[in-house]
Design a protein around this motif. Sequence first.
Motif, PDB file in Angstrom:
ATOM      1  N   PRO A  80       4.685 -12.036  -5.781  1.00  0.00           N
ATOM      2  CA  PRO A  80       3.829 -11.170  -6.603  1.00  0.00           C
ATOM      3  C   PRO A  80       2.740 -10.530  -5.749  1.00  0.00           C
ATOM      4  CG  PRO A  80       4.248 -13.222  -7.749  1.00  0.00           C
ATOM      5  CD  PRO A  80       4.810 -13.384  -6.363  1.00  0.00           C
ATOM      6  N   GLY A  81       2.563  -9.221  -5.909  1.00  0.00           N
ATOM      7  CA  GLY A  81       1.546  -8.500  -5.150  1.00  0.00           C
ATOM      8  C   GLY A  81       2.016  -7.943  -3.825  1.00  0.00           C
ATOM      9  N   ASP A  82       3.216  -8.364  -3.354  1.00  0.00           N
ATOM     10  CA  ASP A  82       3.753  -7.797  -2.115  1.00  0.00           C
ATOM     11  C   ASP A  82       4.051  -6.315  -2.309  1.00  0.00           C
ATOM     12  OD1 ASP A  82       3.605 -10.178  -0.809  1.00  0.00           O
ATOM     13  OD2 ASP A  82       5.766 -10.527  -0.663  1.00  0.00           O
ATOM     14  N   ARG A  83       4.016  -5.571  -1.234  1.00  0.00           N
ATOM     15  CA  ARG A  83       4.336  -4.153  -1.294  1.00  0.00           C
ATOM     16  C   ARG A  83       5.808  -3.917  -0.971  1.00  0.00           C
ATOM     17  NH1 ARG A  83       0.464  -6.805  -0.436  1.00  0.00           N
ATOM     18  NH2 ARG A  83       0.502  -6.487   1.826  1.00  0.00           N
ATOM     19  N   VAL A  84       6.426  -3.007  -1.721  1.00  0.00           N
ATOM     20  CA  VAL A  84       7.807  -2.574  -1.472  1.00  0.00           C
ATOM     21  C   VAL A  84       7.764  -1.074  -1.253  1.00  0.00           C
ATOM     22  CG1 VAL A  84      10.126  -2.341  -2.420  1.00  0.00           C
ATOM     23  CG2 VAL A  84       8.815  -4.440  -2.839  1.00  0.00           C
ATOM     24  N   ALA A  85       8.098  -0.621  -0.049  1.00  0.00           N
ATOM     25  CA  ALA A  85       8.034   0.799   0.306  1.00  0.00           C
ATOM     26  C   ALA A  85       9.361   1.487   0.015  1.00  0.00           C
ATOM     27  CB  ALA A  85       7.669   0.954   1.779  1.00  0.00           C
ATOM     28  N   LEU A  86       9.289   2.696  -0.533  1.00  0.00           N
ATOM     29  CA  LEU A  86      10.481   3.463  -0.886  1.00  0.00           C
ATOM     30  C   LEU A  86      10.406   4.836  -0.233  1.00  0.00           C
ATOM     31  CD1 LEU A  86      10.283   2.822  -4.748  1.00  0.00           C
ATOM     32  CD2 LEU A  86      11.341   1.339  -3.042  1.00  0.00           C
ATOM     33  N   MET A  87      11.470   5.213   0.477  1.00  0.00           N
ATOM     34  CA  MET A  87      11.589   6.580   0.979  1.00  0.00           C
ATOM     35  C   MET A  87      12.979   7.068   0.608  1.00  0.00           C
ATOM     36  SD  MET A  87      11.156   8.308   4.783  1.00  0.00           S
ATOM     37  CE  MET A  87       9.363   8.418   4.778  1.00  0.00           C
ATOM     38  N   ALA A  88      13.027   7.946  -0.382  1.00  0.00           N
ATOM     39  CA  ALA A  88      14.305   8.459  -0.872  1.00  0.00           C
ATOM     40  C   ALA A  88      14.048   9.729  -1.652  1.00  0.00           C
ATOM     41  CB  ALA A  88      15.010   7.422  -1.752  1.00  0.00           C
ATOM     42  N   SER A  89      15.074  10.519  -1.818  1.00  0.00           N
ATOM     43  CA  SER A  89      14.963  11.718  -2.643  1.00  0.00           C
ATOM     44  C   SER A  89      14.957  11.298  -4.111  1.00  0.00           C
ATOM     45  CB  SER A  89      16.135  12.660  -2.355  1.00  0.00           C
ATOM     46  OG  SER A  89      17.366  12.016  -2.663  1.00  0.00           O
ATOM     47  N   ASN A  90      14.835  12.268  -5.002  1.00  0.00           N
ATOM     48  CA  ASN A  90      14.838  11.982  -6.441  1.00  0.00           C
ATOM     49  C   ASN A  90      16.276  11.697  -6.873  1.00  0.00           C
ATOM     50  OD1 ASN A  90      12.265  12.912  -5.912  1.00  0.00           O
ATOM     51  ND2 ASN A  90      12.089  13.998  -7.853  1.00  0.00           N
ATOM     52  N   ARG A  91      16.585  10.426  -7.004  1.00  0.00           N
ATOM     53  CA  ARG A  91      17.922   9.981  -7.379  1.00  0.00           C
ATOM     54  C   ARG A  91      17.786   8.678  -8.158  1.00  0.00           C
ATOM     55  NH1 ARG A  91      21.228   8.731  -2.024  1.00  0.00           N
ATOM     56  NH2 ARG A  91      22.494   7.484  -3.471  1.00  0.00           N
ATOM     57  N   ILE A  92      18.840   8.282  -8.835  1.00  0.00           N
ATOM     58  CA  ILE A  92      18.784   7.110  -9.705  1.00  0.00           C
ATOM     59  C   ILE A  92      18.362   5.866  -8.929  1.00  0.00           C
ATOM     60  CG2 ILE A  92      20.205   5.543 -11.088  1.00  0.00           C
ATOM     61  CD1 ILE A  92      21.768   8.090 -12.012  1.00  0.00           C
ATOM     62  N   GLU A  93      18.867   5.703  -7.708  1.00  0.00           N
ATOM     63  CA  GLU A  93      18.528   4.513  -6.934  1.00  0.00           C
ATOM     64  C   GLU A  93      17.029   4.411  -6.655  1.00  0.00           C
ATOM     65  OE1 GLU A  93      22.850   5.298  -6.277  1.00  0.00           O
ATOM     66  OE2 GLU A  93      21.016   6.514  -6.314  1.00  0.00           O
ATOM     67  N   HIS A  94      16.368   5.547  -6.507  1.00  0.00           N
ATOM     68  CA  HIS A  94      14.923   5.528  -6.268  1.00  0.00           C
ATOM     69  C   HIS A  94      14.203   4.929  -7.485  1.00  0.00           C
ATOM     70  CE1 HIS A  94      11.390   7.851  -4.220  1.00  0.00           C
ATOM     71  NE2 HIS A  94      10.936   6.766  -4.827  1.00  0.00           N
ATOM     72  N   VAL A  95      14.610   5.350  -8.677  1.00  0.00           N
ATOM     73  CA  VAL A  95      13.999   4.826  -9.892  1.00  0.00           C
ATOM     74  C   VAL A  95      14.303   3.337 -10.050  1.00  0.00           C
ATOM     75  CG1 VAL A  95      13.861   5.051 -12.407  1.00  0.00           C
ATOM     76  CG2 VAL A  95      14.182   7.088 -10.983  1.00  0.00           C
ATOM     77  N   VAL A  96      15.538   2.947  -9.793  1.00  0.00           N
ATOM     78  CA  VAL A  96      15.924   1.536  -9.902  1.00  0.00           C
ATOM     79  C   VAL A  96      15.125   0.685  -8.925  1.00  0.00           C
ATOM     80  CG1 VAL A  96      17.814  -0.103  -9.519  1.00  0.00           C
ATOM     81  CG2 VAL A  96      18.231   2.013 -10.797  1.00  0.00           C
ATOM     82  N   ALA A  97      14.974   1.158  -7.689  1.00  0.00           N
ATOM     83  CA  ALA A  97      14.224   0.400  -6.685  1.00  0.00           C
ATOM     84  C   ALA A  97      12.765   0.249  -7.107  1.00  0.00           C
ATOM     85  CB  ALA A  97      14.323   1.088  -5.324  1.00  0.00           C
ATOM     86  N   ASP A  98      12.195   1.314  -7.626  1.00  0.00           N
ATOM     87  CA  ASP A  98      10.808   1.255  -8.065  1.00  0.00           C
ATOM     88  C   ASP A  98      10.638   0.258  -9.208  1.00  0.00           C
ATOM     89  OD1 ASP A  98       8.386   2.310  -9.772  1.00  0.00           O
ATOM     90  OD2 ASP A  98       8.138   3.200  -7.793  1.00  0.00           O
ATOM     91  N   LEU A  99      11.494   0.365 -10.212  1.00  0.00           N
ATOM     92  CA  LEU A  99      11.412  -0.536 -11.357  1.00  0.00           C
ATOM     93  C   LEU A  99      11.731  -1.976 -10.956  1.00  0.00           C
ATOM     94  CD1 LEU A  99      13.000   1.602 -14.204  1.00  0.00           C
ATOM     95  CD2 LEU A  99      10.676   0.744 -14.091  1.00  0.00           C
ATOM     96  N   GLY A 100      12.660  -2.134 -10.018  1.00  0.00           N
ATOM     97  CA  GLY A 100      12.977  -3.479  -9.544  1.00  0.00           C
ATOM     98  C   GLY A 100      11.774  -4.134  -8.904  1.00  0.00           C
ATOM     99  N   ALA A 101      11.054  -3.365  -8.084  1.00  0.00           N
ATOM    100  CA  ALA A 101       9.852  -3.899  -7.446  1.00  0.00           C
ATOM    101  C   ALA A 101       8.821  -4.304  -8.492  1.00  0.00           C
ATOM    102  CB  ALA A 101       9.268  -2.865  -6.490  1.00  0.00           C
ATOM    103  N   VAL A 102       8.637  -3.446  -9.504  1.00  0.00           N
ATOM    104  CA  VAL A 102       7.650  -3.725 -10.552  1.00  0.00           C
ATOM    105  C   VAL A 102       8.015  -4.985 -11.321  1.00  0.00           C
ATOM    106  CG1 VAL A 102       6.661  -2.868 -12.709  1.00  0.00           C
ATOM    107  CG2 VAL A 102       6.943  -1.317 -10.760  1.00  0.00           C
ATOM    108  N   HIS A 103       9.303  -5.144 -11.674  1.00  0.00           N
ATOM    109  CA  HIS A 103       9.731  -6.320 -12.427  1.00  0.00           C
ATOM    110  C   HIS A 103       9.680  -7.592 -11.585  1.00  0.00           C
ATOM    111  CE1 HIS A 103      11.149  -3.329 -15.337  1.00  0.00           C
ATOM    112  NE2 HIS A 103      11.221  -4.305 -16.215  1.00  0.00           N
ATOM    113  N   ALA A 104       9.674  -7.444 -10.280  1.00  0.00           N
ATOM    114  CA  ALA A 104       9.512  -8.606  -9.405  1.00  0.00           C
ATOM    115  C   ALA A 104       8.043  -8.972  -9.215  1.00  0.00           C
ATOM    116  CB  ALA A 104      10.165  -8.335  -8.049  1.00  0.00           C
ATOM    117  N   GLY A 105       7.170  -8.218  -9.862  1.00  0.00           N
ATOM    118  CA  GLY A 105       5.741  -8.468  -9.724  1.00  0.00           C
ATOM    119  C   GLY A 105       5.145  -7.880  -8.469  1.00  0.00           C
ATOM    120  N   ALA A 106       5.927  -7.061  -7.777  1.00  0.00           N
ATOM    121  CA  ALA A 106       5.470  -6.441  -6.538  1.00  0.00           C
ATOM    122  C   ALA A 106       4.811  -5.099  -6.835  1.00  0.00           C
ATOM    123  CB  ALA A 106       6.637  -6.255  -5.571  1.00  0.00           C
ATOM    124  N   VAL A 107       4.324  -4.442  -5.788  1.00  0.00           N
ATOM    125  CA  VAL A 107       3.653  -3.153  -5.894  1.00  0.00           C
ATOM    126  C   VAL A 107       4.531  -2.110  -5.215  1.00  0.00           C
ATOM    127  CG1 VAL A 107       1.554  -1.857  -5.402  1.00  0.00           C
ATOM    128  CG2 VAL A 107       1.421  -4.324  -5.827  1.00  0.00           C
TER     129      VAL A 107
END
Length: 623
Positions: A80-107
């Motif tokens: 919880p609180g760890d950072r997860v960095a994302l570099m990707a274009s606007n695509r479904i995987e970008h949204v999934v990765a972002d939401l996955g990080a949030v549901h893991a309690g990460a930032v």
Amino acid sequence: MSTDTLAIRAEIEQEIAGLTLPAALARTVETEGERPAYSDKVGIDLSAGYAPGWRTVGWAALRERSLDLAGALIAAGVRPGDRVALMASNRIEHVVADLGAVHAGAVSMSVYNTLSPEQVAYVAGHAEPTVAVLENADHLARWERGLGATDSLRTVVLIDAEPPAGDDRFVGWDAFLTAGAAWRTEHTAELDARIDAIAPDDPLTILYTSGTTGNPKGVVLTHHAVLYECACSLRVAAPTQHNDFISYLPFAHIAERTLGMYIPQVNGAHIHLIADPALLLGALGEVHPTRFFGVPRVWEKIKTGISAKLAAETDPEKRAQVERALAVGLEYVEALQHGGAVSPELEARYRAADAGLLSFLRALLGLDRCEWSASAAAPMPLEVARFFAGLGMRIYDVYGMTETCAAVTSCGPDQFRLGTVGRALPGIEIALADDGEILARGPVVSKGYYRQPEATAALIDADGWVHTGDIGELDEDGFLKVVDRKKEMIITSSGKNIAPSNIENHLKESPIVGHALVFGEGRPYVVAMLTLDAEIASLVATQLGIPTGTSLAELAQHPAMLTVAQQAVDSANERLSRPEQVKAWELLPVEWTAESEELTPTLKLKRRVVHAKYADVLERLYA
């Protein structure tokens, strides 16, 4: 704070009390689960143009994939609180990765795809992410230095690129997601506990501002601040249907993140993700969105394209017909402004013009279903707004910054005035400092800059006011007008205060001018550097009899094109006071882009970069 502002704020606070983004998404899935959530064009051959066909995921399936990703992150050691960095274009995987990080309690941290390796290394070293999710080989190359800038990175997930051999930090997207799904089957309670432990005041995201000067700063935004922004924005925007929206700006941009990611998770919508902004016009023609957001440069490009086509009409009667229809459209929209009223006679004339021509023109643009269209990130030139008003469209200007979760003021169906950025959003306070600087206060305010207490103290004063750095004016009805950036105001050697963006917007009304930078700090008069709009310049060149295939650099030196540029300067000067008038100018043989570093990823001028890069040009203009 007024009693009304306090009461409205209390209402919204009650609506979102105890809510986090995962909880908001879960509520949306209950009601919208089978509806489409996100679509993209990944994997479709676009070589022949904007081909039909979309990958689509519904709201329930999107949440399931995000939970799989969350499981994979937890299994990879994300706390919880760890950072997860994302570099990707606007695509479904970008949204999934972002939401996955949030549901893991990460930032989650979406990073601009255009950052240089040096800038990426700074962000990586400063934020110290535990996991990075990268899309392709180009992004991996940009992160090569960043991977060595911090010891925190334990896992790098590659969406499309092949994992380098011999380095167990790298894993492919499909394998990572599959591992997460397997982990979930045995650790459901652990994942549920992680989600339940997320608190409204926990950080949701850190967004590193694009930085017109110096290194970017990481803006910390909480679940509560973001959800308040969503709630008050929806009150002003007043959507009336299940919306179709096109997402094409980077998710590192707060406006795109709010409109294309956060608000849809609150109220459900169908978001069409566009990986390459160059495909935007094709997407508009296919999707016909009900809501559309564009930074001013996007609206300028659309206007320029239409204007060029209208100017090419050789039949004087047809041109007069278009001009009459546009005049009625403008009159109608102006009458809809705050305090105005549309007479029955004007209503009838507008309906006739709309049925005969205006609706057809909007349909050509793909904006015929659009009930809400907006602009932000930089001042919208008034003439551009008036042009779209002629088409019967109200472009709702919005004002805010990353540090306020996007908007703090907005125009909308019930609060609209051309040339302004609207009134304060519900429960938000707006004021002007003694020097005219715009101040904002409310639940949307950031916690500050990550690991930069001095910068945070300079941003937010002891009373909670955010110092925006913009100069503004408030009218008697509470509508805000942005004059310019406080630090970008020009003071000439004679002591005249000049707003450069106002002059630049006049210059850019010429179809051939792509970008303009006005200079005059400490100098006796104002000068300008202009660049050509490559697409429109080539069309104008053909009309001027310049041979097809003439390069942009050659066009910038061609006498006929220089004459058109001079006309643009003359036209601007006619509408400016004497101290504001451009006395010398130069048409540059290049384009300015984010990649060439003159622009931020959101297409704002990096003035200091331009000043340094073209110092020789500025000296010539004062010679």
